[in-house]
Write a protein that holds these residues in place. Structure first.
Motif, PDB file in Angstrom:
ATOM      1  N   LYS A  98      11.603  39.703 -88.236  1.00 17.71           N
ATOM      2  CA  LYS A  98      10.253  39.732 -87.685  1.00 17.71           C
ATOM      3  C   LYS A  98       9.223  39.092 -88.628  1.00 17.71           C
ATOM      4  CE  LYS A  98      11.154  41.919 -83.843  1.00 17.71           C
ATOM      5  NZ  LYS A  98      10.951  41.288 -82.524  1.00 17.71           N
ATOM      6  N   PHE A  99       9.502  39.112 -89.936  1.00 21.38           N
ATOM      7  CA  PHE A  99       8.550  38.526 -90.885  1.00 21.38           C
ATOM      8  C   PHE A  99       8.354  37.048 -90.602  1.00 21.38           C
ATOM      9  CE2 PHE A  99       7.919  36.038 -94.788  1.00 21.38           C
ATOM     10  CZ  PHE A  99       6.686  36.520 -95.183  1.00 21.38           C
ATOM     11  N   TRP A 100       9.467  36.310 -90.511  1.00 25.55           N
ATOM     12  CA  TRP A 100       9.360  34.873 -90.242  1.00 25.55           C
ATOM     13  C   TRP A 100       8.771  34.619 -88.868  1.00 25.55           C
ATOM     14  CZ3 TRP A 100       9.338  32.437 -94.445  1.00 25.55           C
ATOM     15  CH2 TRP A 100      10.242  32.679 -95.473  1.00 25.55           C
ATOM     16  N   TYR A 101       9.135  35.460 -87.919  1.00 32.05           N
ATOM     17  CA  TYR A 101       8.632  35.283 -86.554  1.00 32.05           C
ATOM     18  C   TYR A 101       7.108  35.349 -86.517  1.00 32.05           C
ATOM     19  CZ  TYR A 101       7.697  36.296 -81.636  1.00 32.05           C
ATOM     20  OH  TYR A 101       7.197  36.283 -80.356  1.00 32.05           O
ATOM     21  N   TYR A 102       6.536  36.405 -87.093  1.00 29.98           N
ATOM     22  CA  TYR A 102       5.082  36.563 -87.053  1.00 29.98           C
ATOM     23  C   TYR A 102       4.373  35.573 -87.978  1.00 29.98           C
ATOM     24  CZ  TYR A 102       5.712  40.751 -84.260  1.00 29.98           C
ATOM     25  OH  TYR A 102       6.050  41.617 -83.248  1.00 29.98           O
ATOM     26  N   LEU A 103       5.004  35.224 -89.093  1.00 31.86           N
ATOM     27  CA  LEU A 103       4.409  34.232 -89.990  1.00 31.86           C
ATOM     28  C   LEU A 103       4.292  32.884 -89.282  1.00 31.86           C
ATOM     29  CD1 LEU A 103       3.403  33.362 -92.823  1.00 31.86           C
ATOM     30  CD2 LEU A 103       5.782  32.778 -93.347  1.00 31.86           C
ATOM     31  N   PHE A 104       5.331  32.485 -88.576  1.00 30.73           N
ATOM     32  CA  PHE A 104       5.306  31.176 -87.920  1.00 30.73           C
ATOM     33  C   PHE A 104       4.470  31.195 -86.642  1.00 30.73           C
ATOM     34  CE2 PHE A 104       9.478  30.457 -90.276  1.00 30.73           C
ATOM     35  CZ  PHE A 104       8.848  29.718 -91.260  1.00 30.73           C
ATOM     36  N   LEU A 105       4.351  32.350 -86.015  1.00 30.85           N
ATOM     37  CA  LEU A 105       3.392  32.452 -84.905  1.00 30.85           C
ATOM     38  C   LEU A 105       1.975  32.233 -85.427  1.00 30.85           C
ATOM     39  CD1 LEU A 105       4.416  35.388 -82.526  1.00 30.85           C
ATOM     40  CD2 LEU A 105       4.509  32.935 -82.097  1.00 30.85           C
ATOM     41  N   LEU A 106       1.670  32.852 -86.570  1.00 32.03           N
ATOM     42  CA  LEU A 106       0.370  32.633 -87.203  1.00 32.03           C
ATOM     43  C   LEU A 106       0.215  31.175 -87.611  1.00 32.03           C
ATOM     44  CD1 LEU A 106      -2.280  33.619 -88.532  1.00 32.03           C
ATOM     45  CD2 LEU A 106      -0.941  34.141 -90.588  1.00 32.03           C
ATOM     46  N   GLY A 107       1.277  30.592 -88.156  1.00 33.40           N
ATOM     47  CA  GLY A 107       1.220  29.209 -88.598  1.00 33.40           C
ATOM     48  C   GLY A 107       0.907  28.248 -87.477  1.00 33.40           C
ATOM     49  N   THR A 108       1.544  28.451 -86.320  1.00 31.77           N
ATOM     50  CA  THR A 108       1.287  27.532 -85.211  1.00 31.77           C
ATOM     51  C   THR A 108      -0.116  27.695 -84.664  1.00 31.77           C
ATOM     52  OG1 THR A 108       2.410  26.530 -83.315  1.00 31.77           O
ATOM     53  CG2 THR A 108       2.017  28.902 -83.199  1.00 31.77           C
ATOM     54  N   GLU A 109      -0.697  28.898 -84.795  1.00 30.09           N
ATOM     55  CA  GLU A 109      -2.074  29.117 -84.345  1.00 30.09           C
ATOM     56  C   GLU A 109      -3.076  28.379 -85.228  1.00 30.09           C
ATOM     57  OE1 GLU A 109      -3.116  30.532 -81.576  1.00 30.09           O
ATOM     58  OE2 GLU A 109      -1.013  30.812 -81.047  1.00 30.09           O
ATOM     59  N   LEU A 110      -2.686  28.047 -86.468  1.00 27.62           N
ATOM     60  CA  LEU A 110      -3.568  27.284 -87.352  1.00 27.62           C
ATOM     61  C   LEU A 110      -3.762  25.849 -86.873  1.00 27.62           C
ATOM     62  CD1 LEU A 110      -2.334  28.478 -90.878  1.00 27.62           C
ATOM     63  CD2 LEU A 110      -4.337  29.259 -89.595  1.00 27.62           C
ATOM     64  N   GLY A 111      -2.960  25.443 -85.887  1.00 26.10           N
ATOM     65  CA  GLY A 111      -3.142  24.125 -85.294  1.00 26.10           C
ATOM     66  C   GLY A 111      -3.603  24.195 -83.853  1.00 26.10           C
TER      67      GLY A 111
END
Length: 427
Positions: A98-111
């Motif tokens: 879940k850590f990578w999942y939520y981190l990359f969800l946040l990451g894609t929102e930065l774009g």
């Protein structure tokens, strides 16, 4: 060289990245997919031995296999009919980290546009307008080029066996990744332009920019939205574009502010870019999104031009030479930052809602069409009236938003005595 590109485009490479970050694939689904594809291509049925093997399955496995088989057959048929990538069955993979999942969800929102809709106004109201103008200029140019290339190259996003964890932008083409482009352009241009004006650690600044860029880029592969080739192409293309753009934008900024004829070019060039946007072979939201982006840039530059012409941009109040010392906010200043942000975003939301209603109605009236009928109609390349209405209202609304963000609202804040202090200069 081309063999390397083809390798980087392989969906199996995306699967490898996904599995490395904790996405487990359902082998049953993949096996059935291969069976369905094989039988469909060769117009044959499963042999008796496989049917016999299937008859020995436990009941719960039969039900699971039948469900996946039906989903897979439906998806394969749909993909063959429409010749586009389809979304994957939600039951065919499992997220184990879940850590990578939520981190990359946040990451894609930065774009994402939601992030820029809040970050850009916040920057102008609370940090530095001079840096903000240059960064928005870079953002507009980079995004326009990336979006245009998508509709010219027309490479699809990763297909099977990749499972997409996000549906947004699925209809758009994939090459190059504009998320990767903006992940390079925004943070690194902020650091570069800030270094020219303020005293801070370049190492820390570039480290933050690198981490930002890395998270956004990997997120696009992790979510199954881009191939490795899409992301790498976006990164290197942006680096090549920024080499001439950084010094050019720095020089153009003063010319745009000081020239009497700037509005002719600042408004005229974006309109021409929207009109002569290259046509794709199918309708995608890319052209509309591109119109939104360059319209915001137009409004920002027009607001800055008017501020300069009215004398709102003054020389530095304190005698100091660049780079300036960063003045960190006090407790009172933090309260004013929050107040400006809340009031400003309310103004932006109201402008968008009111502007969209007015612009949509006016353009439909000029075309002699009922606006409800246009809204309800399907978005296709043949529906010219809807395309004209959509592009027209977006240009009007988002250029207006850019204008009030950089001109109207900052002056209203100053009238209310809650404006951001111009610590040095906005020029």
């Amino acid at each position: 060289m081309w063999s390397i590109v083809e390798y980087l485009r392989k969906p199996e490479l995306v699967v490898t990245v996904q599995e490395w970050f904790g996405i487990e694939y359902d082998d049953t689904y993949d096996q059935i997919e291969k069976e369905q594809t094989f039988y469909g291509q060769n117009n044959i049925s499963p042999n008796l031995e496989m049917r016999k093997q299937y008859s020995n399955y436990p009941e719960h496995k039969k039900q699971r296999r039948k469900q996946i088989s039906d989903d897979c057959a439906s998806d394969v048929k749909k993909s063959q009919e429409e010749s586009v990538n389809v979304d994957e069955s939600t039951g065919s993979y499992q997220i184990t980290n879940k850590f990578w999942y939520y981190l990359f969800l946040l990451g894609t929102e930065l774009g994402d546009e939601i992030f820029y809709a809040t970050m850009i106004p916040f920057w102008f109201w609370n940090i530095d307008g001079a840096v903000g103008r240059r960064v928005v200029f870079i953002w507009s140019v980079i995004m326009y080029i990336g979006q245009v290339l998508k509709d010219i190259i027309r490479w699809p996003r990763p297909g099977r066996p990749v499972h997409r964890l996000q549906n947004k932008w699925s209809i758009e083409y994939g090459m190059p990744s504009t998320h990767a482009m903006v992940a390079v352009a925004m943070p690194f241009s902020v650091v570069i332009f800030m270094l020219d004006r303020y005293q801070f650690s370049a190492t820390n600044g570039f480290l933050i920019a690198f981490v930002w860029c890395l998270i956004v880029c990997v997120s696009r592969i992790y979510l199954g939205m881009h191939s490795v080739a899409d992301v790498i192409a976006g990164i290197f293309l942006t680096i090549l574009l920024m080499i001439p753009l950084i010094p050019l934008v720095d020089k153009l900024d003063h010319i745009i502010l000081s020239s009497t004829f700037s509005p002719l070019f600042v408004i005229g060039i974006p309109i021409l870019l929207i009109i002569y946007y290259p046509c794709s072979e199918k309708w995608t939201p890319t052209r509309g999104d591109t119109t939104t982006i360059i319209s915001v840039g137009t409004g920002i530059l027009m607001g800055a031009w008017l501020n300069y012409q009215l004398g709102a941009f003054q020389p530095p109040e304190i005698t100091s030479t660049r780079p300036y010392e960063i003045i960190w906010p006090t407790q009172r200043m933090l309260g004013l930052i929050l107040l400006r942000t809340i009031l400003g975003l309310c103004g932006v939301i109201a402008t968008r809602a009111l502007g969209k209603s007015i612009a949509y109605a006016v353009v439909c009236m000029l075309l002699g069409r009922d606006q409800n009928e246009v809204k309800a109609s399907e978005s296709t390349l043949e529906n010219r009236d809807k395309i004209i209405v959509e592009l027209s209202y977006k240009f009007f609304v988002y250029s207006s938003i850019g204008f009030i963000v950089n001109c109207l609202l900052p002056n209203v804040f100053k009238m209310l005595n809650i404006g951001r202090p111009d610590f040095y200069t906005e020029i």
